[in-house]
Design a protein around this motif. Structure first.
Motif, PDB file in Angstrom:
ATOM      1  N   UNK A  23     -30.534   8.461 -50.324  1.00 60.60           N
ATOM      2  CA  UNK A  23     -29.736   7.401 -49.691  1.00 60.60           C
ATOM      3  C   UNK A  23     -28.246   7.726 -49.742  1.00 60.60           C
ATOM      4  N   UNK A  24     -27.865   8.641 -50.622  1.00 58.23           N
ATOM      5  CA  UNK A  24     -26.428   8.899 -50.804  1.00 58.23           C
ATOM      6  C   UNK A  24     -26.129  10.397 -50.727  1.00 58.23           C
ATOM      7  N   UNK A  25     -26.746  11.049 -49.754  1.00 55.31           N
ATOM      8  CA  UNK A  25     -26.561  12.502 -49.631  1.00 55.31           C
ATOM      9  C   UNK A  25     -25.127  12.869 -49.261  1.00 55.31           C
ATOM     10  N   UNK A  26     -24.410  11.937 -48.623  1.00 57.53           N
ATOM     11  CA  UNK A  26     -23.043  12.269 -48.180  1.00 57.53           C
ATOM     12  C   UNK A  26     -22.002  12.051 -49.267  1.00 57.53           C
ATOM     13  N   UNK A  43     -33.951  15.304 -54.131  1.00 62.14           N
ATOM     14  CA  UNK A  43     -34.204  14.165 -53.243  1.00 62.14           C
ATOM     15  C   UNK A  43     -34.773  14.629 -51.904  1.00 62.14           C
ATOM     16  N   UNK A  44     -34.199  15.713 -51.356  1.00 64.66           N
ATOM     17  CA  UNK A  44     -34.652  16.147 -50.029  1.00 64.66           C
ATOM     18  C   UNK A  44     -36.044  16.769 -50.123  1.00 64.66           C
ATOM     19  N   UNK A  81     -42.213   9.927 -56.008  1.00 65.26           N
ATOM     20  CA  UNK A  81     -41.373   8.838 -55.495  1.00 65.26           C
ATOM     21  C   UNK A  81     -40.289   8.402 -56.481  1.00 65.26           C
ATOM     22  N   UNK A  82     -40.576   8.587 -57.776  1.00 64.92           N
ATOM     23  CA  UNK A  82     -39.682   8.037 -58.797  1.00 64.92           C
ATOM     24  C   UNK A  82     -38.264   8.591 -58.754  1.00 64.92           C
ATOM     25  N   UNK A  83     -38.085   9.811 -58.279  1.00 59.07           N
ATOM     26  CA  UNK A  83     -36.730  10.375 -58.457  1.00 59.07           C
ATOM     27  C   UNK A  83     -36.118  10.935 -57.165  1.00 59.07           C
ATOM     28  N   UNK A 127     -27.880   2.815 -58.749  1.00 53.27           N
ATOM     29  CA  UNK A 127     -28.169   1.759 -57.776  1.00 53.27           C
ATOM     30  C   UNK A 127     -29.226   2.226 -56.780  1.00 53.27           C
ATOM     31  N   UNK A 128     -29.198   3.499 -56.392  1.00 54.05           N
ATOM     32  CA  UNK A 128     -30.185   3.963 -55.412  1.00 54.05           C
ATOM     33  C   UNK A 128     -31.492   4.432 -56.039  1.00 54.05           C
ATOM     34  N   UNK A 129     -31.443   4.727 -57.344  1.00 54.26           N
ATOM     35  CA  UNK A 129     -32.700   4.907 -58.076  1.00 54.26           C
ATOM     36  C   UNK A 129     -33.446   3.567 -58.003  1.00 54.26           C
ATOM     37  N   UNK A 130     -32.658   2.487 -58.144  1.00 55.78           N
ATOM     38  CA  UNK A 130     -33.256   1.155 -58.090  1.00 55.78           C
ATOM     39  C   UNK A 130     -33.650   0.756 -56.665  1.00 55.78           C
ATOM     40  N   UNK A 131     -32.661   0.823 -55.736  1.00 54.61           N
ATOM     41  CA  UNK A 131     -32.901   0.334 -54.367  1.00 54.61           C
ATOM     42  C   UNK A 131     -34.105   1.023 -53.746  1.00 54.61           C
ATOM     43  N   UNK A 132     -34.207   2.320 -53.991  1.00 58.36           N
ATOM     44  CA  UNK A 132     -35.317   3.088 -53.455  1.00 58.36           C
ATOM     45  C   UNK A 132     -36.614   2.700 -54.171  1.00 58.36           C
TER      46      UNK A 132
END
Ligand code: HEM
Ligand code: HEM
Length: 463
Positions: free
Chosen positions: A249-252, A263-264, A242-244, A193-198
């Motif tokens: 968004x979900x680091x926690x 991601x970071x 940017x792709x990956x 979902x966050x691969x998409x949302x981002x």
């Protein structure tokens, strides 16, 4: 029947203006709901949970998406010095696009949602959006194949790649093969979902907005692009990085550590594509800023680029876990979202619209003054939103870190919610002004010969 040249781009602009009005009304409804939660008395089609996804998707796809697609369709034909391969196919894709948005929104209002951020639309809308993207890509690709200009200017690279990448992330991100749920399962679904949302902001809105800026800045500055090599470094590095990095968004959450590291570090590395674009464009416009104040399209693009710098300084910083302890899951992120989606890509989309529309209709905008009023309302509105939401977010973050309970924090941030709703009125006004101006610019009287000449002079077609 005669097919009007650039008719598709023109109708995408009109659609964008319409969706902008609807999107701001939805935004105001959301903001009011957060100030006075009982105001709508539980009317089902006005509840926050339905209007919020309607607001976000109307803005991303309807308003910003439509304007960027219209501008892209015009730009690809212009930079390749070839008419769009098929205006008829363009109009078909335009209708599929708009009908799909309407279907997605109406279903959301009736309570049918797939419940994943920016991917809430039910599957018939998803199929329509995918079809529209495929047709637009095919049309642009055929235009590139048949092009009269040998060199492919960087805008066309961004447009073609943006369309391909968006199709892929939309297909996978909405789990289209699982139409009932539009999702997979468990934690992998969060990652997907966050691969998409981002990706929807980073690989749809960003490349198309950058393509528009690369087209308009050299033209308004009347100066060639500072460096074509640099523009290609930016192009390839954004695709690679940017792709990956969506997992920022979900680091926690308990996703694999290697994904968090990618991601970071990728978020920090985003400095490369962003700075190559900005440095290249700044050096192109150096010493010529006055020209941007005289051209309403250029003025919007310029403002969008300034918001882009701020968004992309904020982005990497808020990808650090130590910062997210304070900023995650509160209004800080909402400030960043508006800064990116509206400040950067929305403002550049409007710049594209105002720069290109007179070149399609062959006469000046109905009112440059109204466009200027819209510019100032939006500039003030954006600055206000950013300040208020960031401040509210910091109050929330601090109180969370101090162990405060939510019911004691809510009264503290009430004032920020009231301010956000009030500032929202500026956006609503600006959207209505824009719709009026654009309709009048499109349906105005046909230009007389002398007007045509004046327009050509005004928009720089003749000297
Ligand atoms: C009338 C002006 C506007 C108002 C009052 C408004 C209000 C809101 C509200 C209340 C939310 C939900 C925040 C939450 O869940 O805590 C929201 C989210 C959002 N809005 Fe707006 N908005 C406005 C204009 C815009 C514009 C112009 C855009 C983009 C073009 C936009 C894009 C978004 C996005 C992407 C989100 C999702 C934020 C996130 O989840 O991080 N909004 N807006
Ligand atoms: C250097 C570039 C960027 C980086 C590194 C970056 C980083 C981030 C991070 C880390 C978050 C998650 C914050 C959190 O949940 O705590 C986020 C959220 C977001 N970003 Fe960015 N950002 C960048 C540029 C942009 C741009 C250009 C746009 C818009 C075109 C954008 C739109 C958004 C939106 C809409 C969200 C909210 C997602 C949600 O939770 O609903 N960002 N960004």
């Amino acid at each position: 029947m005669k097919v009007e040249e650039n008719g598709t781009a023109k109708l995408f602009f009109l659609s964008s203006a319409f969706w902008f009005v609807l999107g701001t009304l939805e935004g105001i409804a959301d903001a009011t709901d957060m100030v006075v939660p009982d105001l709508f008395g539980g009317i089902s089609w006005l509840v926050f949970s339905r209007i919020r996804p309607m607001h976000t998707t109307t803005m991303i796809f309807g308003f910003v998406g439509s304007a960027l697609l219209g501008a892209s369709i015009y730009i690809i034909a212009a930079v390749l010095r070839t008419p769009l391969w098929s205006e008829r196919l363009g109009k078909v894709s335009l209708w599929i696009w708009n009908i799909s948005i309407a279907v997605g929104l109406i279903a959301l209002d009736l309570g049918y949602s797939q419940g994943r951020e920016y991917a809430e639309w039910i599957w018939p809308a998803d199929i329509g959006i995918l079809l529209a993207f495929a047709l637009i890509f095919y049309n642009c690709f055929q235009t590139a194949v048949k092009r009269n200009e040998k060199i492919m200017y960087v805008s066309s690279w961004y447009i073609l790649a943006g369309l391909v990448f968006t199709w892929i992330i939309y297909f996978f991100g909405n789990a289209v093969w699982n139409p009932e749920k539009g999702a997979i399962y468990g934690l992998p679904d969060g990652i997907l979902a966050w691969f998409y949302g981002h990706g929807i902001v980073g690989l749809f809105l960003t490349p198309l907005a950058v393509a528009v800026a690369y087209y308009i800045v050299p033209r308004v500055a009347r100066s060639p692009l500072y460096s074509h090599k640099l523009s290609l470094v930016g192009f390839w590095s954004i695709l690679i990085i940017y792709t990956h990095i969506g997992s920022h968004h979900i680091l926690q959450t308990p996703i694999p550590t290697y994904l968090k590291v990618i991601a970071i570090s990728g978020s920090i590395a985003m400095i490369i594509p962003v700075m190559t674009v900005l440095v290249n464009l700044w050096l192109t416009m150096r010493g010529r800023l006055g020209l941007f104040h005289q051209d309403i399209g250029g003025k919007f693009v310029m403002a969008g680029l300034v918001w882009y710098i701020i968004t992309c300084i904020q982005g990497p910083i808020q990808a650090l876990p130590v910062v997210q302890r304070m900023t995650h899951l509160n209004n800080w992120v909402i400030a960043h979202s508006h800064l990116g989606v509206f400040g950067f890509s929305g403002t550049i989309a409007l710049g594209g619209l105002y720069y290109i529309l007179p070149r399609i209709t062959g006469r000046p905008l109905y009112s440059t003054r109204l466009a200027d009023v819209q510019y100032w309302l939006l500039l003030l509105g954006m600055a206000g939103f950013f300040g208020v939401l960031t401040a509210g977010g910091l109050v929330q973050g601090n109180s969370w870190l101090n162990g405060e309970t939510v019911y004691r924090t809510l009264p503290m941030i009430h004032v920020y919610f009231v301010l956000r709703a009030s500032i929202g009125v500026l956006f609503v006004g600006a959207a209505f002004i824009g719709l009026y101006n654009i309709i009048r610019s499109i349906v105005g009287e046909p230009a007389t010969e002398s007007q045509e000449f004046e327009t050509e002079q005004a928009i720089g077609l003749t000297q």
